[in-house]
Design an enzyme around this catalytic site. Structure first.
Site, short mmCIF file in Angstrom:
data_model
loop_
_atom_site.label_atom_id
_atom_site.label_comp_id
_atom_site.label_asym_id
_atom_site.label_seq_id
_atom_site.Cartn_x
_atom_site.Cartn_y
_atom_site.Cartn_z
CG HIS A 39 37.65 40.09 45.27
ND1 HIS A 39 37.62 39.78 43.93
CD2 HIS A 39 38.77 39.52 45.77
CE1 HIS A 39 38.69 39.07 43.63
NE2 HIS A 39 39.40 38.89 44.72
CG HIS A 46 39.69 33.58 45.90
ND1 HIS A 46 39.43 34.47 46.93
CD2 HIS A 46 40.26 34.31 44.91
CE1 HIS A 46 39.80 35.68 46.57
NE2 HIS A 46 40.32 35.62 45.35
CB CYS A 81 47.11 39.94 40.24
SG CYS A 81 48.42 40.64 41.24
CG HIS A 83 41.30 35.15 40.46
ND1 HIS A 83 41.28 36.46 40.05
CD2 HIS A 83 41.24 35.16 41.81
CE1 HIS A 83 41.23 37.25 41.11
NE2 HIS A 83 41.20 36.50 42.19
CD GLU A 101 45.73 41.59 34.58
OE1 GLU A 101 46.64 42.30 35.05
OE2 GLU A 101 45.07 40.79 35.26
CE1 TYR A 118 46.50 39.56 49.41
CE2 TYR A 118 47.30 37.74 48.06
CZ TYR A 118 46.56 38.90 48.20
OH TYR A 118 45.89 39.40 47.12
CD GLU A 128 42.17 40.47 46.26
OE1 GLU A 128 41.88 39.26 46.43
OE2 GLU A 128 42.12 41.03 45.17
CD GLU A 130 43.97 36.88 45.50
OE1 GLU A 130 43.10 37.29 44.71
OE2 GLU A 130 45.18 37.15 45.38
CD1 TRP A 175 50.07 41.29 45.16
CD2 TRP A 175 48.31 42.15 46.23
NE1 TRP A 175 49.41 42.10 44.27
CE2 TRP A 175 48.31 42.64 44.90
CE3 TRP A 175 47.27 42.55 47.08
CZ2 TRP A 175 47.34 43.51 44.41
CZ3 TRP A 175 46.31 43.42 46.60
CH2 TRP A 175 46.36 43.89 45.28
#
Length: 200
Positions: A39, A46, A81, A83, A101, A118, A128, A130, A175
């Site tokens: 980032h 990604h 959120c 990855h 989290e 977005y 961002e 993604e 987002w």
């Protein structure tokens, strides 16, 4: 927004080094990159995901991002959120990150917006970018969030979330605002509580 609230506490344990999956414009994987470095002011596209969590009464969990986050620190957003790791099933990635989290075990993970993508730029110029499939999951309410990820949280009625996204979008992550518009268009949240209870 109204509902039950909380604040993260405890000592963060840190995180292992993670890779993100880089994508071309068609969404095809083209390589990997260190998550801690990906980032910036020109973030490449990604793979990521967003998860919205719901309790047994159909309330939605919103979380406030840690003030230490590289992008959008302190902003209210969805439950989780993250990855997917290279080769990792996205639903497995959702479960992994919810445990990390939020400190709870998700159930009934289901894909609701498979093609969401977005690009957004925060006030400091951080980007961002993604391909970000969106999932719903059933969550218990006894959260134990990692304070490096979540500084506070609130359980709200889905209608309140949709109204906030429409009338005061500056209070939420970009987002989640875009996702709220897609939820509204598809009628996803209106049917959610009955669907969740029937799926158990």
């Amino acid at each position: 927004m109204s509902g039950a609230t909380g604040t993260a506490a405890g000592v963060a344990t840190g995180a292992d080094v993670e890779l993100v999956v880089l994508l071309d414009d068609d969404g095809t994987p083209i390589g990997t990159f260190d998550k801690a470095l990906v980032h910036g002011f020109d973030t490449p596209l990604h793979l990521a995901f967003s998860c919205y969590g719901f309790d047994a009464d159909g309330r939605m969990l919103l979380t406030r991002r840690s003030l230490a986050k590289r992008t959008w620190p302190g902003v209210w957003t969805n439950a989780c959120c993250g990855h997917p790791q290279p080769g990792e099933d996205p639903a497995d990635a959702v479960a992994r990150r919810v445990r990390t989290e939020l400190g709870v075990e998700p159930r009934d993970i289901r894909l609701v917006l498979p093609d969401f993508r977005y690009r957004a730029v925060d006030a400091g110029g951080m980007v961002e970018h993604e391909q970000c499939p969106v999932f719903f999951a059933d969550l218990p309410t006894d959260l134990a969030p990692d304070p490096d990820e979540v500084v506070s949280w609130v359980w709200v009625e889905p209608a309140d979330f949709l109204a906030t996204a429409e009338r005061a979008p500056y209070l939420l992550s970009p987002w989640s605002v875009l996702q709220a518009a897609e939820f509204r268009a598809a009628g996803l949240l209106e049917a959610l509580p009955e669907g969740l209870l029937d799926s158990r």
